[in-house]
Scaffold this active site. Sequence first.
Site: not given
Length: 535
Positions: A473-475
């Site tokens: 995942n990112c932000y």
Amino acid sequence: MKEKLMDGMQRFSKAMFIPVLILPIAGILIAIGNLFTNAKLIETVPFLNNPITMGFGAILSGSLVSILSNLGLVFCMGLAVGLAKKKKSEAGFTAVLGYLVFINAMNKFMELSGILFEGESLQGTGQTMVLGVQVLDMGVFLGIILGIVTAIVHNKFCEKEFNNAFQIYGGTRFVFIMLIPVVVLLAIAFTYIWPFFQSGINSLGTLINQSGNFGIFLYGTLERLLIPTGLHHLVYTPFLYTSLGGIQEVGGQLFEGARNIYFAEIADPSVSILSPSVIWDARGISKMFGLIGACLAMYHTASPENKGKAKAILIPAVVTSFVAGVTEPIEFSFMFVAPLLFVVHAALSGLSMVVLNLLSVRAIGPNGFIDFLLYNVPLGIEKTGWPMYILVGLVFFVIYYFTFRFLITKFKYKTIGREETGQETKLYSKSEYNESKGKKATTNEAQPQAETGLASTIVAALGGPDNINTVTNCYTRLRLTLDKPDKVDELALKNDTGASGVIIKDHNVQVVYGLQVNSVRKAVDQYLGRESEEE
């Protein structure tokens, strides 16, 4: 080949979040430290005129500025951790060792080759001091290159084991053994190669600067247009942390990159006005003002019977965008049902930066209103011109509103509240998201936690556990690679799990959940039995 390239770019973009999201925290703390030494504030609040608070402020801002002069090391370790598939902590440790080996190997080779500059000042020589070692000035690129190299070697050899007496040299220790010759050879090679790259980077920076407002417009537009791919970070990062974003001397020290420059200027009370390079980090007009106008237009153009629902959906998204600068829930609501609106939004975002530049506004505004206040208000109006930034923002609020309202009604776009039955495109508020989790959890008695119920729905909508290869995942996004992306049920992800968007590119799938994506990722990992992959 194309698929592998896209996958690699998306993994790199995600890994960049580790160092990139930490640095603004340092900037905010520098700004807080500046509060305690701000002359105008001390005049207003005499209590602050004492050695304890002033000393604390000076130490806080002065100590954190040192991070800016060691960005290479920060990015090297952060990227190695982000790109490592397993044993991430060991990858970060090995990256630091490789970084130290590189700079000292380059220094020794330059000394033996007779190209080590021996004058008093290194300014203009293309050389600099890194951790007390004189090397070629590769800036943050050194950290990026070594972080990637370390991750590649680590992923290839971190599970290599030996028997008998050689057992101690297996695993991550073998990674370091293999990394040493690679890093030494790179140090020698870059001694000859980097000056050409340095010249090219400087020429590109000059070209962009000579392009003036058109270059700024292109930058701001591309940064938004690449949102669907998740690669928009690759547009702004070089401008924030390399010479592409400018070079400025602050307090007798050279800083490269817009963000590094204004962080240093925040901590330097002798700077009367921030450098023009701050414009590269003034991307917040559309986040704080523009998209709010777009949401108001979507609300006013919604069907009368759907206005209540539209309001409930849009208000949480508006608050998130204005306060924290997270825009994807709003953007994904019209990105696919009305691509023209997204293109117009990207163009207006770039145009807003041009207007700020024309008005010589030096305010810092990369994200939401909280960051904006913490950065600009303590610095004062003269140093940033922040009231003009707000005025420009209000103007673009109006422009967005009337532009979106006209296009929605003209082309009859099915935006929020205008959907046809069975083709609903929803934004989810936090309460709706939690309600969805709780509803799914009640149907899974074997695993009573709400997150587990949500995870089972997500996994099922992604084609089942056997279809999922990787989960990261990112932000704001859950990022996955799937064997058969055609099995993805986009409607289930949006309607049953609270996703505000789904992007499918070859085998790479991104599901947008907003700020709660970390808890979603952990729930999915737990459901799949992959908790160990975080280690």
